[in-house]
Design a protein around this motif. Structure first.
Motif, PDB file in Angstrom:
ATOM      1  N   GLN A  90      -4.233   9.064  -2.553  1.00  0.00           N
ATOM      2  CA  GLN A  90      -5.064   9.159  -1.356  1.00  0.00           C
ATOM      3  C   GLN A  90      -5.732   7.821  -1.030  1.00  0.00           C
ATOM      4  O   GLN A  90      -5.818   7.444   0.138  1.00  0.00           O
ATOM      5  CB  GLN A  90      -6.142  10.232  -1.536  1.00  0.00           C
ATOM      6  CG  GLN A  90      -5.613  11.637  -1.465  1.00  0.00           C
ATOM      7  CD  GLN A  90      -6.722  12.649  -1.654  1.00  0.00           C
ATOM      8  OE1 GLN A  90      -7.396  12.653  -2.686  1.00  0.00           O
ATOM      9  NE2 GLN A  90      -6.919  13.478  -0.660  1.00  0.00           N
ATOM     10  N   LEU A  91      -6.176   7.111  -2.062  1.00  0.00           N
ATOM     11  CA  LEU A  91      -6.797   5.800  -1.842  1.00  0.00           C
ATOM     12  C   LEU A  91      -5.809   4.814  -1.230  1.00  0.00           C
ATOM     13  O   LEU A  91      -6.140   4.087  -0.282  1.00  0.00           O
ATOM     14  CB  LEU A  91      -7.356   5.240  -3.148  1.00  0.00           C
ATOM     15  CG  LEU A  91      -8.578   5.928  -3.722  1.00  0.00           C
ATOM     16  CD1 LEU A  91      -8.921   5.357  -5.096  1.00  0.00           C
ATOM     17  CD2 LEU A  91      -9.757   5.789  -2.775  1.00  0.00           C
ATOM     18  N   TRP A  92      -4.597   4.790  -1.743  1.00  0.00           N
ATOM     19  CA  TRP A  92      -3.587   3.878  -1.209  1.00  0.00           C
ATOM     20  C   TRP A  92      -3.177   4.282   0.205  1.00  0.00           C
ATOM     21  O   TRP A  92      -2.942   3.422   1.064  1.00  0.00           O
ATOM     22  CB  TRP A  92      -2.377   3.798  -2.127  1.00  0.00           C
ATOM     23  CG  TRP A  92      -2.670   3.058  -3.392  1.00  0.00           C
ATOM     24  CD1 TRP A  92      -2.810   3.589  -4.645  1.00  0.00           C
ATOM     25  CD2 TRP A  92      -2.905   1.661  -3.539  1.00  0.00           C
ATOM     26  NE1 TRP A  92      -3.110   2.607  -5.555  1.00  0.00           N
ATOM     27  CE2 TRP A  92      -3.170   1.410  -4.900  1.00  0.00           C
ATOM     28  CE3 TRP A  92      -2.923   0.588  -2.649  1.00  0.00           C
ATOM     29  CZ2 TRP A  92      -3.435   0.132  -5.387  1.00  0.00           C
ATOM     30  CZ3 TRP A  92      -3.183  -0.686  -3.147  1.00  0.00           C
ATOM     31  CH2 TRP A  92      -3.433  -0.906  -4.489  1.00  0.00           C
ATOM     32  N   ALA A  93      -3.110   5.581   0.470  1.00  0.00           N
ATOM     33  CA  ALA A  93      -2.781   6.041   1.827  1.00  0.00           C
ATOM     34  C   ALA A  93      -3.876   5.640   2.803  1.00  0.00           C
ATOM     35  O   ALA A  93      -3.592   5.237   3.944  1.00  0.00           O
ATOM     36  CB  ALA A  93      -2.593   7.561   1.832  1.00  0.00           C
TER      37      ALA A  93
ATOM     38  N   TYR B 211       0.829  -1.207   0.000  1.00  0.00           N
ATOM     39  CA  TYR B 211       0.000   0.000   0.000  1.00  0.00           C
ATOM     40  C   TYR B 211       0.866   1.261   0.000  1.00  0.00           C
ATOM     41  O   TYR B 211       0.592   2.211  -0.732  1.00  0.00           O
ATOM     42  CB  TYR B 211      -0.939   0.012   1.210  1.00  0.00           C
ATOM     43  CG  TYR B 211      -1.976  -1.083   1.218  1.00  0.00           C
ATOM     44  CD1 TYR B 211      -2.406  -1.701   0.046  1.00  0.00           C
ATOM     45  CD2 TYR B 211      -2.539  -1.506   2.406  1.00  0.00           C
ATOM     46  CE1 TYR B 211      -3.361  -2.698   0.063  1.00  0.00           C
ATOM     47  CE2 TYR B 211      -3.502  -2.506   2.433  1.00  0.00           C
ATOM     48  CZ  TYR B 211      -3.908  -3.101   1.257  1.00  0.00           C
ATOM     49  OH  TYR B 211      -4.854  -4.080   1.265  1.00  0.00           O
ATOM     50  N   LEU B 212       1.886   1.256   0.834  1.00  0.00           N
ATOM     51  CA  LEU B 212       2.779   2.423   0.895  1.00  0.00           C
ATOM     52  C   LEU B 212       3.526   2.620  -0.425  1.00  0.00           C
ATOM     53  O   LEU B 212       3.694   3.753  -0.889  1.00  0.00           O
ATOM     54  CB  LEU B 212       3.777   2.278   2.044  1.00  0.00           C
ATOM     55  CG  LEU B 212       3.215   2.397   3.451  1.00  0.00           C
ATOM     56  CD1 LEU B 212       4.288   2.070   4.476  1.00  0.00           C
ATOM     57  CD2 LEU B 212       2.647   3.790   3.699  1.00  0.00           C
ATOM     58  N   PHE B 213       3.965   1.527  -1.004  1.00  0.00           N
ATOM     59  CA  PHE B 213       4.676   1.604  -2.278  1.00  0.00           C
ATOM     60  C   PHE B 213       3.789   2.230  -3.352  1.00  0.00           C
ATOM     61  O   PHE B 213       4.207   3.145  -4.069  1.00  0.00           O
ATOM     62  CB  PHE B 213       5.146   0.210  -2.720  1.00  0.00           C
ATOM     63  CG  PHE B 213       5.837   0.206  -4.050  1.00  0.00           C
ATOM     64  CD1 PHE B 213       7.182   0.491  -4.138  1.00  0.00           C
ATOM     65  CD2 PHE B 213       5.137  -0.073  -5.222  1.00  0.00           C
ATOM     66  CE1 PHE B 213       7.829   0.495  -5.368  1.00  0.00           C
ATOM     67  CE2 PHE B 213       5.760  -0.065  -6.450  1.00  0.00           C
ATOM     68  CZ  PHE B 213       7.124   0.215  -6.530  1.00  0.00           C
ATOM     69  N   MET B 214       2.563   1.737  -3.467  1.00  0.00           N
ATOM     70  CA  MET B 214       1.652   2.262  -4.478  1.00  0.00           C
ATOM     71  C   MET B 214       1.315   3.731  -4.223  1.00  0.00           C
ATOM     72  O   MET B 214       1.223   4.524  -5.163  1.00  0.00           O
ATOM     73  CB  MET B 214       0.382   1.418  -4.525  1.00  0.00           C
ATOM     74  CG  MET B 214       0.620   0.006  -5.024  1.00  0.00           C
ATOM     75  SD  MET B 214       1.298  -0.053  -6.691  1.00  0.00           S
ATOM     76  CE  MET B 214      -0.124   0.466  -7.625  1.00  0.00           C
ATOM     77  N   MET B 215       1.147   4.084  -2.958  1.00  0.00           N
ATOM     78  CA  MET B 215       0.901   5.478  -2.609  1.00  0.00           C
ATOM     79  C   MET B 215       2.084   6.342  -3.061  1.00  0.00           C
ATOM     80  O   MET B 215       1.904   7.380  -3.700  1.00  0.00           O
ATOM     81  CB  MET B 215       0.704   5.617  -1.095  1.00  0.00           C
ATOM     82  CG  MET B 215       0.563   7.051  -0.623  1.00  0.00           C
ATOM     83  SD  MET B 215       1.029   7.253   1.103  1.00  0.00           S
ATOM     84  CE  MET B 215       2.783   6.926   1.049  1.00  0.00           C
TER      85      MET B 215
ATOM     86  N   ASP C 241       5.970   8.756   6.468  1.00  0.00           N
ATOM     87  CA  ASP C 241       5.761  10.192   6.669  1.00  0.00           C
ATOM     88  C   ASP C 241       4.787  10.758   5.640  1.00  0.00           C
ATOM     89  O   ASP C 241       3.921  11.573   5.972  1.00  0.00           O
ATOM     90  CB  ASP C 241       7.089  10.944   6.604  1.00  0.00           C
ATOM     91  CG  ASP C 241       8.012  10.620   7.755  1.00  0.00           C
ATOM     92  OD1 ASP C 241       7.558  10.037   8.763  1.00  0.00           O
ATOM     93  OD2 ASP C 241       9.223  10.947   7.653  1.00  0.00           O
ATOM     94  N   GLU C 242       4.936  10.337   4.386  1.00  0.00           N
ATOM     95  CA  GLU C 242       4.001  10.783   3.352  1.00  0.00           C
ATOM     96  C   GLU C 242       2.575  10.360   3.698  1.00  0.00           C
ATOM     97  O   GLU C 242       1.636  11.152   3.563  1.00  0.00           O
ATOM     98  CB  GLU C 242       4.389  10.198   1.991  1.00  0.00           C
ATOM     99  CG  GLU C 242       5.607  10.809   1.366  1.00  0.00           C
ATOM    100  CD  GLU C 242       6.009  10.135   0.075  1.00  0.00           C
ATOM    101  OE1 GLU C 242       6.594  10.830  -0.775  1.00  0.00           O
ATOM    102  OE2 GLU C 242       5.741   8.924  -0.105  1.00  0.00           O
ATOM    103  N   ARG C 243       2.424   9.111   4.122  1.00  0.00           N
ATOM    104  CA  ARG C 243       1.104   8.602   4.498  1.00  0.00           C
ATOM    105  C   ARG C 243       0.504   9.443   5.611  1.00  0.00           C
ATOM    106  O   ARG C 243      -0.655   9.849   5.552  1.00  0.00           O
ATOM    107  CB  ARG C 243       1.209   7.139   4.947  1.00  0.00           C
ATOM    108  CG  ARG C 243      -0.111   6.554   5.431  1.00  0.00           C
ATOM    109  CD  ARG C 243       0.095   5.304   6.268  1.00  0.00           C
ATOM    110  NE  ARG C 243       1.025   5.457   7.364  1.00  0.00           N
ATOM    111  CZ  ARG C 243       0.772   6.082   8.527  1.00  0.00           C
ATOM    112  NH1 ARG C 243      -0.405   6.636   8.738  1.00  0.00           N
ATOM    113  NH2 ARG C 243       1.678   6.163   9.474  1.00  0.00           N
TER     114      ARG C 243
END
Length: 157
Positions: free
Chosen positions: A95-98, A36-40, A119-121
């Motif tokens: 936003q969806l992945w986050a 999820y983080l990677f895709m975000m 941190d981005e998330r």
């Protein structure tokens, strides 16, 4: 353009074995959050690249002496607008992945090897990182430049 090409390929690609991840993965839950983080993160990079690409064709401000080149500038603004609209799409995807990475089951799970992604998330979750605000501001400014150019005629120059 090349960055965008490869980032789009990364979004479409299947994930490889967890042993090749950019972080230490010990169980399925970590692997799920990592994905999820990677895709975000990749979608955020696509936003940034499309914003940068849009700036290539964006006419920041229309001056009275731009009247002879009005049609060319208007075509360039259309291209810039397309880039910004695409960036807005990728922002929604990020936003969806986050949101997926913010699920309750991940509340106390952090991928510390990729702290920047975490941190981005968190910044997306709190609203501190909001590309929609930036993109919409650029689209509004672009529309004002377009209107100024469209109002120009032979007597303007």
């Amino acid at each position: 353009m090349e960055n965008i090409y490869w980032l789009e390929r990364a979004v479409a690609a299947d994930f490889c074995n967890p042993r090749y991840a950019l972080a230490k993965i010990e169980d399925e839950t970590q692997w799920e959050k990592y994905r999820y983080l990677f895709m975000m993160h990749v979608n955020l990079k696509l936003v940034e690249q499309h914003l940068r690409l849009g700036k290539t064709w964006d006419k920041e401000k229309a001056y009275f002496y731009d009247a002879p080149f009005k049609e060319e500038f208007l075509r360039n603004l259309d291209t810039a607008e397309t880039c910004y609209q695409t960036a807005l799409f990728y922002w929604g995807e990020a936003q969806l992945w986050a949101e997926k990475a913010n699920q309750g089951k991940f509340y106390f799970l952090y991928i510390t090897d990729q702290q920047f992604w975490e941190d981005e998330r968190a910044r997306i979750y709190t609203g501190e990182l909001d590309y929609a605000k930036t993109i919409n501001r650029e689209l509004k400014r672009l529309q004002n430049v377009r209107e100024t150019l469209q109002a120009m005629d032979e007597s303007t120059y």
